[in-house]
Design an enzyme around this catalytic site. Structure first.
Site, PDB file in Angstrom:
ATOM      1  CD  GLU A 170      50.498  44.766  36.782  1.00  0.00           C
ATOM      2  OE1 GLU A 170      50.106  44.253  35.727  1.00  0.00           O
ATOM      3  OE2 GLU A 170      50.076  44.416  37.901  1.00  0.00           O
ATOM      4  CD  GLU A 368      47.125  46.977  40.098  1.00  0.00           C
ATOM      5  OE1 GLU A 368      46.859  45.812  39.728  1.00  0.00           O
ATOM      6  OE2 GLU A 368      47.382  47.901  39.311  1.00  0.00           O
TER       7      GLU A 368
HETATM    8  C1  BGP Z   1      46.933  44.086  37.093  1.00  0.00           C
HETATM    9  C2  BGP Z   1      46.644  45.356  36.353  1.00  0.00           C
HETATM   10  C3  BGP Z   1      45.278  45.902  36.534  1.00  0.00           C
HETATM   11  C4  BGP Z   1      44.181  44.880  36.753  1.00  0.00           C
HETATM   12  C5  BGP Z   1      44.613  43.712  37.628  1.00  0.00           C
HETATM   13  C6  BGP Z   1      43.654  42.546  37.670  1.00  0.00           C
HETATM   14  O1  BGP Z   1      47.843  43.330  36.399  1.00  0.00           O
HETATM   15  O2  BGP Z   1      47.540  46.379  36.714  1.00  0.00           O
HETATM   16  O3  BGP Z   1      45.026  46.773  35.478  1.00  0.00           O
HETATM   17  O4  BGP Z   1      43.549  44.585  35.612  1.00  0.00           O
HETATM   18  O5  BGP Z   1      45.865  43.219  37.247  1.00  0.00           O
HETATM   19  O6  BGP Z   1      43.897  41.666  36.595  1.00  0.00           O
HETATM   20  P1  BGP Z   1      42.820  41.282  35.503  1.00  0.00           P
HETATM   21  O7  BGP Z   1      42.095  42.527  35.188  1.00  0.00           O
HETATM   22  O8  BGP Z   1      43.598  40.780  34.338  1.00  0.00           O
HETATM   23  O9  BGP Z   1      41.972  40.225  36.108  1.00  0.00           O
END
Ligand code: BGP
Length: 472
Positions: A170, A368
Protein backbone atom coordinates in the site's frame (compact mmCIF):
# COMPACT_ATOMS: atom_id res chain seq x y z
CA UNK A 1 -25.44 -9.36 -9.47
CA UNK A 2 -27.25 -12.47 -8.29
CA UNK A 3 -25.14 -15.33 -6.96
CA UNK A 4 -26.45 -18.90 -6.90
CA UNK A 5 -26.23 -21.02 -3.74
CA UNK A 6 -23.85 -23.88 -4.56
CA UNK A 7 -20.54 -25.37 -3.52
CA UNK A 8 -17.90 -22.87 -4.59
CA UNK A 9 -14.75 -24.64 -5.56
CA UNK A 10 -11.54 -22.65 -6.15
CA UNK A 11 -8.76 -23.35 -8.66
CA UNK A 12 -6.20 -26.02 -7.82
CA UNK A 13 -3.33 -24.89 -5.59
CA UNK A 14 -5.21 -21.78 -4.55
CA UNK A 15 -3.25 -19.80 -1.94
CA UNK A 16 -5.17 -19.77 1.34
CA UNK A 17 -3.51 -17.75 4.01
CA UNK A 18 -3.21 -14.45 5.76
CA UNK A 19 -0.85 -11.53 6.14
CA UNK A 20 0.69 -9.19 8.64
CA UNK A 21 3.75 -7.00 8.94
CA UNK A 22 6.92 -6.75 11.01
CA UNK A 23 6.06 -3.56 12.88
CA UNK A 24 2.58 -4.85 13.71
CA UNK A 25 3.44 -8.33 14.93
CA UNK A 26 7.11 -9.03 15.67
CA UNK A 27 7.94 -6.87 18.66
CA UNK A 28 11.42 -5.47 19.10
CA UNK A 29 13.25 -8.76 19.78
CA UNK A 30 16.93 -8.90 20.63
CA UNK A 31 18.75 -8.44 17.33
CA UNK A 32 19.36 -4.74 17.93
CA UNK A 33 16.56 -3.53 15.65
CA UNK A 34 16.84 0.18 14.86
CA UNK A 35 14.10 2.66 15.66
CA UNK A 36 11.47 3.37 13.02
CA UNK A 37 9.12 6.20 12.16
CA UNK A 38 6.63 4.60 14.59
CA UNK A 39 9.00 5.16 17.50
CA UNK A 40 9.36 8.76 16.36
CA UNK A 41 5.62 9.12 16.15
CA UNK A 42 5.19 7.54 19.58
CA UNK A 43 7.69 9.98 21.13
CA UNK A 44 5.92 12.95 19.60
CA UNK A 45 2.24 12.00 19.83
CA UNK A 46 1.80 9.23 22.44
CA UNK A 47 -1.84 10.16 22.95
CA UNK A 48 -2.66 9.37 19.33
CA UNK A 49 -2.14 5.65 20.04
CA UNK A 50 -5.25 3.87 21.33
CA UNK A 51 -4.77 2.94 25.01
CA UNK A 52 -1.15 4.07 24.74
CA UNK A 53 0.24 0.90 23.19
CA UNK A 54 3.42 1.17 21.12
CA UNK A 55 5.22 -1.41 18.96
CA UNK A 56 7.70 -2.72 21.57
CA UNK A 57 5.98 -6.09 22.01
CA UNK A 58 2.86 -6.29 19.80
CA UNK A 59 1.98 -9.97 19.10
CA UNK A 60 5.52 -11.14 19.96
CA UNK A 61 6.03 -13.16 16.78
CA UNK A 62 9.77 -12.65 17.25
CA UNK A 63 9.76 -15.04 20.21
CA UNK A 64 6.78 -17.19 19.37
CA UNK A 65 7.11 -17.94 15.67
CA UNK A 66 7.55 -21.74 16.04
CA UNK A 67 4.26 -22.15 17.93
CA UNK A 68 2.58 -19.56 15.69
CA UNK A 69 3.54 -21.47 12.57
CA UNK A 70 1.83 -24.51 14.12
CA UNK A 71 -1.27 -22.34 14.56
CA UNK A 72 -1.06 -21.43 10.87
CA UNK A 73 -1.31 -25.10 10.09
CA UNK A 74 -4.24 -25.51 12.45
CA UNK A 75 -6.06 -22.74 10.63
CA UNK A 76 -5.49 -24.08 7.13
CA UNK A 77 -2.69 -21.82 5.91
CA UNK A 78 -0.80 -23.02 2.84
CA UNK A 79 0.83 -19.58 2.47
CA UNK A 80 1.57 -16.60 4.69
CA UNK A 81 2.86 -13.05 4.17
CA UNK A 82 5.34 -11.48 6.53
CA UNK A 83 7.24 -8.30 5.99
CA UNK A 84 10.93 -7.93 6.64
CA UNK A 85 11.84 -5.02 8.85
CA UNK A 86 14.34 -2.76 7.10
CA UNK A 87 15.33 -1.35 10.52
CA UNK A 88 16.03 -4.87 11.81
CA UNK A 89 18.19 -5.71 8.80
CA UNK A 90 19.91 -2.32 8.81
CA UNK A 91 19.49 -0.57 12.18
CA UNK A 92 20.80 2.63 10.56
CA UNK A 93 18.94 2.10 7.28
CA UNK A 94 22.18 1.53 5.40
CA UNK A 95 25.78 0.55 6.22
CA UNK A 96 26.40 -2.80 7.92
CA UNK A 97 23.73 -5.48 7.66
CA UNK A 98 22.82 -7.05 11.01
CA UNK A 99 23.90 -10.71 11.05
CA UNK A 100 21.42 -11.64 13.82
CA UNK A 101 18.56 -10.27 11.73
CA UNK A 102 19.54 -12.52 8.84
CA UNK A 103 19.61 -15.49 11.19
CA UNK A 104 16.16 -14.60 12.55
CA UNK A 105 14.48 -14.25 9.16
CA UNK A 106 16.15 -17.38 7.80
CA UNK A 107 14.78 -19.30 10.77
CA UNK A 108 11.25 -17.98 10.24
CA UNK A 109 11.29 -18.57 6.48
CA UNK A 110 12.89 -21.98 6.90
CA UNK A 111 10.29 -23.04 9.45
CA UNK A 112 7.44 -21.88 7.21
CA UNK A 113 8.84 -23.82 4.29
CA UNK A 114 9.42 -26.91 6.37
CA UNK A 115 5.83 -26.83 7.57
CA UNK A 116 4.53 -26.62 3.99
CA UNK A 117 3.56 -22.95 4.14
CA UNK A 118 4.67 -20.83 1.19
CA UNK A 119 6.43 -17.67 2.41
CA UNK A 120 5.30 -14.43 0.81
CA UNK A 121 7.62 -11.58 1.74
CA UNK A 122 7.00 -7.87 1.60
CA UNK A 123 9.93 -5.47 1.86
CA UNK A 124 8.31 -2.25 3.08
CA UNK A 125 5.19 -1.97 5.18
CA UNK A 126 4.97 1.63 6.46
CA UNK A 127 8.15 1.23 8.56
CA UNK A 128 10.87 3.65 7.53
CA UNK A 129 13.98 3.39 9.75
CA UNK A 130 14.41 6.49 11.91
CA UNK A 131 17.87 7.23 10.48
CA UNK A 132 16.32 7.32 6.98
CA UNK A 133 13.39 9.44 8.10
CA UNK A 134 15.82 11.94 9.58
CA UNK A 135 17.41 12.22 6.14
CA UNK A 136 14.04 13.17 4.66
CA UNK A 137 12.54 9.74 3.96
CA UNK A 138 11.39 9.19 0.38
CA UNK A 139 12.08 12.84 -0.41
CA UNK A 140 15.78 12.07 -0.40
CA UNK A 141 17.49 10.02 -3.13
CA UNK A 142 20.03 8.67 -0.63
CA UNK A 143 17.15 6.88 1.09
CA UNK A 144 16.05 5.43 -2.23
CA UNK A 145 19.56 4.04 -2.77
CA UNK A 146 19.63 2.59 0.77
CA UNK A 147 16.25 0.90 0.19
CA UNK A 148 17.42 -0.70 -3.04
CA UNK A 149 20.57 -1.94 -1.29
CA UNK A 150 18.46 -3.37 1.53
CA UNK A 151 16.24 -5.18 -1.01
CA UNK A 152 19.28 -6.50 -2.83
CA UNK A 153 20.67 -7.94 0.40
CA UNK A 154 17.30 -9.60 1.12
CA UNK A 155 17.21 -11.21 -2.34
CA UNK A 156 20.73 -12.51 -1.74
CA UNK A 157 20.17 -13.77 1.81
CA UNK A 158 16.62 -15.13 1.55
CA UNK A 159 16.12 -15.74 -2.17
CA UNK A 160 16.24 -19.52 -1.78
CA UNK A 161 13.39 -19.48 0.76
CA UNK A 162 10.83 -16.98 -0.54
CA UNK A 163 7.94 -17.94 -2.81
CA UNK A 164 6.68 -14.47 -3.75
CA UNK A 165 8.28 -11.09 -3.14
CA UNK A 166 6.66 -7.67 -2.85
CA UNK A 167 8.41 -4.34 -2.99
CA UNK A 168 5.79 -2.35 -1.04
CA UNK A 169 2.51 -2.77 0.76
CA UNK A 170 0.00 0.00 0.00
CA UNK A 171 2.56 2.64 -1.02
CA UNK A 172 -0.17 5.27 -1.31
CA UNK A 173 -0.84 5.09 2.44
CA UNK A 174 2.41 6.68 3.67
CA UNK A 175 1.82 9.39 1.04
CA UNK A 176 -1.67 10.15 2.29
CA UNK A 177 -0.90 9.57 5.96
CA UNK A 178 2.48 11.26 6.11
CA UNK A 179 2.11 14.16 3.67
CA UNK A 180 -1.59 14.97 3.24
CA UNK A 181 -3.88 13.68 5.96
CA UNK A 182 -1.87 13.72 9.18
CA UNK A 183 -2.13 10.10 10.30
CA UNK A 184 1.46 8.92 9.76
CA UNK A 185 4.78 10.48 10.70
CA UNK A 186 6.11 13.04 9.62
CA UNK A 187 2.56 14.51 9.64
CA UNK A 188 3.19 17.03 6.88
CA UNK A 189 0.40 18.58 4.79
CA UNK A 190 1.90 19.48 1.43
CA UNK A 191 0.81 17.98 -1.89
CA UNK A 192 4.01 18.73 -3.76
CA UNK A 193 6.04 16.87 -1.15
CA UNK A 194 3.45 14.09 -1.21
CA UNK A 195 3.88 13.84 -4.98
CA UNK A 196 7.65 13.58 -4.53
CA UNK A 197 7.25 10.81 -1.99
CA UNK A 198 4.81 8.99 -4.28
CA UNK A 199 7.09 9.32 -7.29
CA UNK A 200 10.17 8.17 -5.40
CA UNK A 201 8.29 5.14 -4.06
CA UNK A 202 7.20 4.14 -7.54
CA UNK A 203 10.80 4.50 -8.69
CA UNK A 204 12.07 2.57 -5.65
CA UNK A 205 9.68 -0.25 -6.45
CA UNK A 206 10.88 -0.40 -10.07
CA UNK A 207 14.52 -0.33 -8.94
CA UNK A 208 13.82 -3.18 -6.51
CA UNK A 209 12.23 -5.16 -9.37
CA UNK A 210 15.35 -4.50 -11.45
CA UNK A 211 17.62 -5.67 -8.62
CA UNK A 212 15.45 -8.78 -8.16
CA UNK A 213 15.80 -9.71 -11.83
CA UNK A 214 19.58 -9.57 -11.57
CA UNK A 215 19.51 -12.46 -9.04
CA UNK A 216 17.93 -14.93 -11.48
CA UNK A 217 15.67 -16.39 -8.76
CA UNK A 218 12.90 -18.86 -9.37
CA UNK A 219 10.26 -16.72 -7.67
CA UNK A 220 8.32 -13.64 -8.79
CA UNK A 221 8.13 -10.09 -7.53
CA UNK A 222 5.22 -7.70 -7.35
CA UNK A 223 3.65 -4.87 -5.45
CA UNK A 224 0.64 -4.83 -3.12
CA UNK A 225 -1.85 -2.03 -3.69
CA UNK A 226 -4.92 -1.08 -1.71
CA UNK A 227 -7.49 -0.60 -4.42
CA UNK A 228 -10.96 0.80 -3.91
CA UNK A 229 -13.27 0.85 -6.89
CA UNK A 230 -14.49 4.45 -7.23
CA UNK A 231 -18.23 4.66 -7.66
CA UNK A 232 -20.01 7.88 -8.66
CA UNK A 233 -23.15 8.82 -6.74
CA UNK A 234 -25.09 8.88 -10.02
CA UNK A 235 -24.66 8.78 -13.77
CA UNK A 236 -24.71 12.57 -13.85
CA UNK A 237 -21.57 13.51 -15.86
CA UNK A 238 -20.32 15.71 -13.01
CA UNK A 239 -20.49 12.77 -10.57
CA UNK A 240 -18.88 10.45 -13.11
CA UNK A 241 -16.05 12.92 -13.62
CA UNK A 242 -15.59 13.20 -9.84
CA UNK A 243 -15.22 9.40 -9.59
CA UNK A 244 -12.65 9.46 -12.39
CA UNK A 245 -10.53 11.93 -10.42
CA UNK A 246 -10.73 9.84 -7.26
CA UNK A 247 -9.70 6.79 -9.26
CA UNK A 248 -6.77 8.65 -10.78
CA UNK A 249 -5.39 9.96 -7.50
CA UNK A 250 -5.88 6.87 -5.33
CA UNK A 251 -5.78 3.85 -7.66
CA UNK A 252 -4.22 4.61 -11.04
CA UNK A 253 -1.40 6.73 -9.57
CA UNK A 254 0.32 3.52 -8.45
CA UNK A 255 -1.43 0.86 -10.51
CA UNK A 256 -0.49 2.29 -13.92
CA UNK A 257 3.22 2.79 -13.35
CA UNK A 258 3.53 -0.52 -11.47
CA UNK A 259 1.75 -2.67 -14.06
CA UNK A 260 1.93 -0.65 -17.29
CA UNK A 261 5.17 1.20 -16.66
CA UNK A 262 3.80 4.74 -17.08
CA UNK A 263 1.79 7.28 -15.10
CA UNK A 264 -1.68 8.13 -16.41
CA UNK A 265 -1.48 11.14 -18.73
CA UNK A 266 -4.58 12.75 -17.14
CA UNK A 267 -2.92 12.69 -13.73
CA UNK A 268 0.26 14.28 -15.02
CA UNK A 269 -1.84 16.93 -16.74
CA UNK A 270 -3.70 17.85 -13.52
CA UNK A 271 -0.50 18.02 -11.51
CA UNK A 272 1.20 20.18 -14.13
CA UNK A 273 -1.75 22.50 -14.28
CA UNK A 274 -1.63 23.02 -10.51
CA UNK A 275 2.16 23.16 -10.31
CA UNK A 276 2.40 20.02 -8.17
CA UNK A 277 4.80 17.91 -10.21
CA UNK A 278 7.62 16.09 -8.42
CA UNK A 279 11.24 16.36 -9.51
CA UNK A 280 11.99 13.62 -12.04
CA UNK A 281 15.58 12.93 -13.03
CA UNK A 282 16.78 11.77 -16.40
CA UNK A 283 16.37 8.02 -16.82
CA UNK A 284 13.80 7.62 -13.99
CA UNK A 285 10.84 7.11 -16.30
CA UNK A 286 12.75 4.56 -18.31
CA UNK A 287 13.55 2.52 -15.20
CA UNK A 288 9.83 2.56 -14.34
CA UNK A 289 8.90 1.56 -17.89
CA UNK A 290 11.35 -1.34 -17.98
CA UNK A 291 10.71 -2.83 -14.55
CA UNK A 292 7.01 -3.46 -14.15
CA UNK A 293 5.74 -6.00 -11.64
CA UNK A 294 5.25 -9.70 -12.31
CA UNK A 295 2.38 -10.18 -9.87
CA UNK A 296 -0.13 -7.85 -8.25
CA UNK A 297 -1.41 -8.07 -4.69
CA UNK A 298 -4.81 -6.48 -4.20
CA UNK A 299 -5.85 -5.30 -0.75
CA UNK A 300 -9.57 -4.70 -0.71
CA UNK A 301 -11.45 -3.36 2.28
CA UNK A 302 -13.99 -0.78 1.12
CA UNK A 303 -15.28 0.99 -1.97
CA UNK A 304 -14.82 4.71 -2.55
CA UNK A 305 -18.04 6.58 -3.30
CA UNK A 306 -17.87 10.11 -4.54
CA UNK A 307 -19.96 12.93 -5.94
CA UNK A 308 -19.27 16.23 -7.63
CA UNK A 309 -18.26 19.02 -5.26
CA UNK A 310 -21.10 21.23 -4.09
CA UNK A 311 -18.90 24.07 -2.90
CA UNK A 312 -16.12 26.01 -4.54
CA UNK A 313 -12.54 25.25 -3.52
CA UNK A 314 -10.76 27.79 -1.35
CA UNK A 315 -7.70 28.53 -3.52
CA UNK A 316 -5.71 29.38 -0.37
CA UNK A 317 -6.26 25.96 1.17
CA UNK A 318 -3.59 23.31 0.55
CA UNK A 319 -4.01 21.53 -2.80
CA UNK A 320 -5.74 18.19 -2.23
CA UNK A 321 -7.30 15.39 -4.29
CA UNK A 322 -10.59 16.51 -2.70
CA UNK A 323 -10.44 19.68 -4.79
CA UNK A 324 -12.03 17.49 -7.47
CA UNK A 325 -14.70 15.51 -5.62
CA UNK A 326 -16.49 14.99 -2.32
CA UNK A 327 -17.13 11.77 -0.46
CA UNK A 328 -20.60 10.36 -0.85
CA UNK A 329 -22.36 8.30 1.81
CA UNK A 330 -24.71 5.92 0.08
CA UNK A 331 -28.02 5.46 1.89
CA UNK A 332 -28.56 1.92 3.15
CA UNK A 333 -24.93 0.91 2.80
CA UNK A 334 -23.59 -1.95 4.90
CA UNK A 335 -21.09 -0.61 7.35
CA UNK A 336 -18.46 -1.75 9.84
CA UNK A 337 -18.91 0.83 12.61
CA UNK A 338 -15.69 -0.11 14.45
CA UNK A 339 -13.44 0.79 11.55
CA UNK A 340 -15.84 3.16 9.82
CA UNK A 341 -15.62 1.34 6.51
CA UNK A 342 -18.45 0.42 4.17
CA UNK A 343 -18.81 -3.28 3.41
CA UNK A 344 -19.44 -3.82 -0.28
CA UNK A 345 -18.48 -7.31 -1.36
CA UNK A 346 -19.21 -6.87 -5.03
CA UNK A 347 -16.33 -4.37 -5.15
CA UNK A 348 -13.88 -7.28 -5.13
CA UNK A 349 -15.47 -8.55 -8.35
CA UNK A 350 -15.31 -5.10 -9.97
CA UNK A 351 -11.63 -4.73 -9.11
CA UNK A 352 -10.70 -8.12 -10.51
CA UNK A 353 -12.60 -7.45 -13.74
CA UNK A 354 -10.84 -4.09 -14.08
CA UNK A 355 -7.45 -5.80 -13.74
CA UNK A 356 -8.51 -8.44 -16.26
CA UNK A 357 -9.74 -5.93 -18.82
CA UNK A 358 -7.41 -2.98 -18.37
CA UNK A 359 -4.21 -4.41 -16.91
CA UNK A 360 -3.51 -7.39 -19.14
CA UNK A 361 -5.04 -9.87 -16.68
CA UNK A 362 -1.76 -9.89 -14.79
CA UNK A 363 -1.34 -12.69 -12.23
CA UNK A 364 -2.94 -11.39 -9.06
CA UNK A 365 -4.19 -12.45 -5.65
CA UNK A 366 -6.21 -10.89 -2.88
CA UNK A 367 -3.41 -9.95 -0.51
CA UNK A 368 -5.63 -8.44 2.22
CA UNK A 369 -9.32 -8.37 3.03
CA UNK A 370 -10.80 -8.50 6.48
CA UNK A 371 -12.98 -7.09 9.19
CA UNK A 372 -11.75 -5.42 12.37
CA UNK A 373 -14.20 -5.57 15.27
CA UNK A 374 -13.83 -4.01 18.72
CA UNK A 375 -14.50 -5.75 22.06
CA UNK A 376 -14.71 -9.24 20.65
CA UNK A 377 -14.82 -10.68 24.21
CA UNK A 378 -18.57 -9.99 23.91
CA UNK A 379 -18.80 -12.90 21.55
CA UNK A 380 -16.96 -15.47 23.65
CA UNK A 381 -18.88 -18.67 24.32
CA UNK A 382 -17.24 -21.71 25.86
CA UNK A 383 -13.92 -19.92 25.67
CA UNK A 384 -14.08 -19.17 21.94
CA UNK A 385 -14.90 -15.98 20.00
CA UNK A 386 -17.97 -16.85 17.93
CA UNK A 387 -17.25 -14.44 15.08
CA UNK A 388 -19.96 -15.43 12.61
CA UNK A 389 -19.82 -11.91 11.18
CA UNK A 390 -16.21 -12.53 10.11
CA UNK A 391 -17.10 -15.85 8.52
CA UNK A 392 -19.97 -14.12 6.73
CA UNK A 393 -17.67 -11.31 5.60
CA UNK A 394 -15.13 -13.78 4.20
CA UNK A 395 -17.76 -15.95 2.50
CA UNK A 396 -19.49 -12.99 0.87
CA UNK A 397 -16.23 -11.71 -0.57
CA UNK A 398 -15.18 -15.17 -1.69
CA UNK A 399 -18.50 -15.68 -3.48
CA UNK A 400 -17.86 -12.59 -5.63
CA UNK A 401 -14.23 -13.53 -6.06
CA UNK A 402 -15.28 -16.96 -7.27
CA UNK A 403 -17.57 -15.32 -9.79
CA UNK A 404 -14.68 -13.16 -11.06
CA UNK A 405 -12.42 -16.21 -11.40
CA UNK A 406 -15.13 -18.10 -13.27
CA UNK A 407 -15.19 -15.17 -15.71
CA UNK A 408 -11.50 -15.49 -16.43
CA UNK A 409 -9.82 -13.29 -13.81
CA UNK A 410 -6.29 -14.50 -13.13
CA UNK A 411 -6.54 -14.60 -9.32
CA UNK A 412 -4.36 -17.16 -7.56
CA UNK A 413 -5.24 -16.82 -3.90
CA UNK A 414 -6.86 -15.13 -0.96
CA UNK A 415 -5.09 -13.83 2.14
CA UNK A 416 -7.04 -12.54 5.07
CA UNK A 417 -6.02 -9.66 7.27
CA UNK A 418 -5.03 -11.18 9.65
CA UNK A 419 -3.71 -14.32 11.33
CA UNK A 420 -3.51 -13.58 15.10
CA UNK A 421 -4.93 -10.24 16.30
CA UNK A 422 -2.13 -7.74 15.73
CA UNK A 423 -1.28 -4.09 16.28
CA UNK A 424 -2.89 -1.45 14.06
CA UNK A 425 -1.52 1.94 13.09
CA UNK A 426 -2.89 4.30 15.80
CA UNK A 427 -5.83 2.00 16.62
CA UNK A 428 -3.32 -0.41 18.22
CA UNK A 429 -5.38 -3.34 19.58
CA UNK A 430 -8.82 -1.69 19.42
CA UNK A 431 -10.14 -3.56 16.39
CA UNK A 432 -9.39 -7.25 16.16
CA UNK A 433 -8.97 -8.81 12.71
CA UNK A 434 -7.50 -12.22 13.50
CA UNK A 435 -8.57 -15.81 12.97
CA UNK A 436 -6.96 -16.26 16.35
CA UNK A 437 -7.68 -14.14 19.42
CA UNK A 438 -4.82 -12.61 21.39
CA UNK A 439 -4.94 -11.97 25.11
CA UNK A 440 -2.59 -9.01 25.25
CA UNK A 441 -1.70 -9.48 28.92
CA UNK A 442 -0.70 -13.13 28.69
CA UNK A 443 -0.01 -13.36 24.94
CA UNK A 444 -2.27 -16.41 24.95
CA UNK A 445 -3.64 -17.35 21.54
CA UNK A 446 -7.08 -18.95 21.06
CA UNK A 447 -8.52 -20.00 17.71
CA UNK A 448 -11.78 -18.19 16.91
CA UNK A 449 -14.73 -19.81 15.18
CA UNK A 450 -13.50 -18.17 11.95
CA UNK A 451 -10.17 -19.98 12.38
CA UNK A 452 -11.98 -23.30 12.36
CA UNK A 453 -13.97 -22.23 9.32
CA UNK A 454 -10.78 -21.18 7.55
CA UNK A 455 -9.22 -24.59 8.11
CA UNK A 456 -12.19 -26.32 6.45
CA UNK A 457 -12.25 -23.77 3.66
CA UNK A 458 -8.64 -24.51 2.82
CA UNK A 459 -9.02 -28.27 3.27
CA UNK A 460 -12.01 -28.39 0.92
CA UNK A 461 -10.59 -25.69 -1.36
CA UNK A 462 -14.02 -24.06 -1.23
CA UNK A 463 -17.22 -23.87 0.78
CA UNK A 464 -20.94 -24.40 0.54
CA UNK A 465 -22.35 -20.97 -0.34
CA UNK A 466 -25.87 -20.64 0.96
CA UNK A 467 -26.52 -17.04 -0.03
CA UNK A 468 -25.12 -13.76 1.24
CA UNK A 469 -24.67 -13.22 4.98
CA UNK A 470 -26.64 -10.12 5.92
CA UNK A 471 -26.42 -9.59 9.68
CA UNK A 472 -23.55 -7.07 9.84
C1 BGP B 1 -4.14 -2.16 5.61
C2 BGP B 1 -2.72 -2.37 6.05
C3 BGP B 1 -2.54 -3.28 7.21
C4 BGP B 1 -3.66 -3.29 8.23
C5 BGP B 1 -5.05 -3.19 7.60
C6 BGP B 1 -6.18 -2.94 8.56
O1 BGP B 1 -4.30 -0.90 5.09
O2 BGP B 1 -1.93 -2.87 5.01
O3 BGP B 1 -1.29 -3.02 7.76
O4 BGP B 1 -3.40 -2.48 9.25
O5 BGP B 1 -5.10 -2.20 6.62
O6 BGP B 1 -6.33 -1.56 8.80
P1 BGP B 1 -6.23 -0.90 10.23
O7 BGP B 1 -5.11 -1.57 10.92
O8 BGP B 1 -5.94 0.54 9.98
O9 BGP B 1 -7.55 -1.10 10.88
Amino acid sequence: MKLKPQFLSFPQDFWWGSAWSAEQAEGRGNTGKGRTQWDMSWDKYPNRFHHGINTDVTTDFFNRYPEDIQLMKQTGHNSFRISISWARMFPQGDGEVCAEAIVFYRKVLGELTQQGIKPFVNLFHFDMPEAMMLKGGWENREVLAAYVNYCDVCFREFGDLVYRWFTFNEPVVPVLGGYLEDFHYPNVVDFKRAAQVAFTTVLASAMAVRAFKSHGLNSKIGVILNLSPSYPRSENPADVQAAKYADLFYNRSFLDPSVKGAFPAELVEVLKKHDQMPVIEEGDLQIIAENTVQILGINYYEPRRVKARLTAVDPNSPFMPEWFFESYVMPGRKFNPYRGWEIYEEGIYDLCVDIRDNYGNIEAYISENGMGVADEERFIQDGQVQDSYRIGFIQNHLAYLHQAISEGCNVKGYHLWTFIDCWSWLNTYKNRYGLIALDLKTQQRTIKKSGEFYKLLSQNNGFEFEGLYTQF
